[in-house]
Design an enzyme around this catalytic site. Structure first.
Site, PDB file in Angstrom:
ATOM      1  N   HIS A 103      99.471  45.091  35.099  1.00  0.00           N
ATOM      2  CA  HIS A 103      99.479  44.043  34.085  1.00  0.00           C
ATOM      3  C   HIS A 103     100.163  42.840  34.736  1.00  0.00           C
ATOM      4  O   HIS A 103     101.059  43.011  35.564  1.00  0.00           O
ATOM      5  CB  HIS A 103     100.342  44.408  32.871  1.00  0.00           C
ATOM      6  CG  HIS A 103      99.923  45.631  32.126  1.00  0.00           C
ATOM      7  ND1 HIS A 103     100.335  46.884  32.473  1.00  0.00           N
ATOM      8  CD2 HIS A 103      99.157  45.776  31.006  1.00  0.00           C
ATOM      9  CE1 HIS A 103      99.829  47.757  31.617  1.00  0.00           C
ATOM     10  NE2 HIS A 103      99.104  47.121  30.726  1.00  0.00           N
ATOM     11  N   ASP A 106     103.804  43.164  34.882  1.00  0.00           N
ATOM     12  CA  ASP A 106     104.389  44.203  35.757  1.00  0.00           C
ATOM     13  C   ASP A 106     104.764  43.585  37.099  1.00  0.00           C
ATOM     14  O   ASP A 106     105.839  43.841  37.627  1.00  0.00           O
ATOM     15  CB  ASP A 106     103.391  45.331  36.077  1.00  0.00           C
ATOM     16  CG  ASP A 106     102.839  46.015  34.858  1.00  0.00           C
ATOM     17  OD1 ASP A 106     103.539  46.054  33.833  1.00  0.00           O
ATOM     18  OD2 ASP A 106     101.697  46.527  34.946  1.00  0.00           O
TER      19      ASP A 106
HETATM   20  C1  XUL Z   1      98.542  52.143  26.869  1.00  0.00           C
HETATM   21  C2  XUL Z   1      97.664  52.068  28.042  1.00  0.00           C
HETATM   22  C3  XUL Z   1      97.755  50.817  28.830  1.00  0.00           C
HETATM   23  C4  XUL Z   1      96.470  50.359  29.403  1.00  0.00           C
HETATM   24  C5  XUL Z   1      96.538  49.039  30.114  1.00  0.00           C
HETATM   25  O1  XUL Z   1      98.446  53.303  26.135  1.00  0.00           O
HETATM   26  O2  XUL Z   1      96.954  53.007  28.344  1.00  0.00           O
HETATM   27  O3  XUL Z   1      98.707  51.010  29.815  1.00  0.00           O
HETATM   28  O4  XUL Z   1      95.953  51.296  30.304  1.00  0.00           O
HETATM   29  O5  XUL Z   1      97.033  48.030  29.312  1.00  0.00           O
END
Ligand code: XUL
Ligand code: CO
Length: 439
Positions: A103, A106
């Site tokens: 993300h 992150d």
């Molecule tokens: C949350 C989840 C996230 C997504 C990316 O449950 O799976 O980490 O994979 O935003």
């Protein structure tokens, strides 16, 4: 290869075969070994999830951080982000994976203002670019964290406040730019806050229209800049919201079709999200796959006794074999991969535990791949399934399916043919066949 943050592992994790007792060796994952003419690494396309593995601190809702990583010690946020990235690439190289996912928040810290957050992201994208070039490790997908900040408490794309929705849109623009810049092969939308808590304050139709518009703006932008990565939506039924709009694969496909977005998206199916939605992992994979929309996988597992997203590493050969059958039957995941959206337990407090966790997940998938490949080759289940539907190949079955007959002709046929003869579905026999491949 640096030896700064993971000193217990001084070189790449070796493949030692199934009789090895070395906990820091692969027993089944042998990246160049061919399965059906294709190397395991190409089949499996493993990826490490930056958020859990590099950013995870073992926190849960009853307690703050359970451990402190050496790469989180610098007081300056940008330095801390760079140290984290150094540790990340040391880990990826030693583990022997070719991909990672992140993300925006992150890899780069959020600033006090939107523009500072964008600048921080640019700095870390440049830093990641150098690491990718040096190691050959690639970005499977990027995404935007549209759930952590307090401004998104009532939704991002679906927020009732247009200013917040616009901020979320501006954030995904930057996250798509970052993903594009780093050669990301996909871009994921997971709508953590895209849903509602209660209908007494919610216009659900309006929010879904907003979501569609939000995604359409992203599609337009992607086309404008020439980003060729696949857009993916990751279904999940709840948590953090009580109801999330993309609750499972079928619901998400329906939404994409209803808003004419179906050609621009595929799905990223996560095992633990499937079970939270009351489905099995292979059910969700199959629903996506039969629609031609299985794009990528978040590989993890839940705990059937706990009603939340425990994000544990996959370890069930049975479940993963069935999953790999769906993936092999559609000839792989294309630009997608197997991203370990999984975290070590709060009590697994050492950096080396990150290796044990990933090694276990990778070996489980490698073993599942080999078994699934053999079962498909032997037609272990498919010959039975084919036979089970064979009455549709000719006679009344073929006439019904081709549209040659309607209810009246069918009634005439039934009156003549009499009662059908029951044929067993042989579930237990087939379960034994699966076990005979696993033993
Ligand atoms: C949350 C989840 C996230 C997504 C990316 O449950 O799976 O980490 O994979 O935003
Ligand atoms: Co996920």
């Amino acid at each position: 290869m640096n030896n700064k943050y993971f000193s217990e592992v001084r070189a790449a994790i070796p493949f030692e075969g199934k009789d090895s007792k070395n906990p820091l060796a692969f027993k089944y994952y042998n990246k160049d070994q061919k399965v059906g003419g294709k190397a395991m690494a190409e089949h499996l396309r493993f990826s490490v999830a930056y958020w859990h593995t590099m950013m995870g601190k073992g926190a849960d809702i009853f307690g703050g951080p359970g451990f402190e990583r050496d790469w989180h010690k610098a007081s300056d946020p940008i330095q801390r982000a760079k140290d984290t990235m150094d540790a990340a690439f040391e880990f990826f190289q030693k583990l022997g994976v070719e991909y990672y996912c992140f993300h925006d928040r992150d890899i780069a810290p959020e600033g006090d203002t939107f523009s500072k957050s964008c600048k921080n992201l640019e700095v870390l994208v440049e830093y990641a670019k150098k690491w990718q070039k040096e190691t050959g490790i690639k970005l499977l997908w990027g995404t935007a964290n549209l759930f952590g900040s307090a401004i998104y408490a009532q939704g991002a794309g679906t927020n009732p406040n247009a200013h917040v929705m616009a901020t979320a849109a501006a954030q995904i623009k930057n996250a798509i730019d970052a993903t594009y810049e780093l050669g990301g092969e996909n871009y994921v939308f997971w709508g953590g806050r895209e849903g509602y808590e209660t209908l007494i304050n919610t216009d659900m139709k309006k929010e879904q229209e907003q979501m569609a518009r939000f995604l359409k703006m992203a599609v337009d932008y992607k086309k404008k800049i020439g980003f060729k990565g696949q857009f993916l939506i990751e279904p999940k039924p709840a948590e953090p919201m009580k109801h999330q709009y993309d609750s499972d694969a079928a619901t998400t496909l329906n939404f994409l079709r209803a808003y004419d977005l179906i050609n621009d998206f595929k799905l990223n199916i996560e095992a633990n999200h499937a079970t939270l939605a009351g489905n099995t992992f292979e059910h969700e994979l199959a629903v996506a796959s039969i629609a031609g929309k299985l794009g990528s996988v978040d590989a993890n597992r839940g705990d059937l006794l706990l009603g939340w997203d425990t994000d544990q590493f996959p370890n069930s050969i049975y479940e993963i074999t069935l999953a790999m059958m769906v993936i092999l039957n559609q000839n792989g995941l294309g630009s997608g991969g197997l991203n370990f959206d999984a975290k070590v337990r709060r009590s697994s407090s050492d950096p080396v535990d990150l290796f044990y966790a990933h090694i276990g997940g990778m070996d489980t998938f490698a073993r599942g791949l080999m078994i699934a490949h053999k079962m498909i080759k032997d037609k272990a289940l498919s010959s039975f399934i084919e036979e089970r539907y064979s009455s549709f190949k000719s006679g009344i079955g073929a006439d019904i399916m081709s549209g040659k007959v309607g209810l009246e002709e069918v009634e005439k046929w039934v009156l003549k043919a009499g009662n059908p003869v029951l044929k067993s579905g042989r579930q237990e026999m087939l379960e034994n066949i699966i076990n005979s491949y696993l033993y």
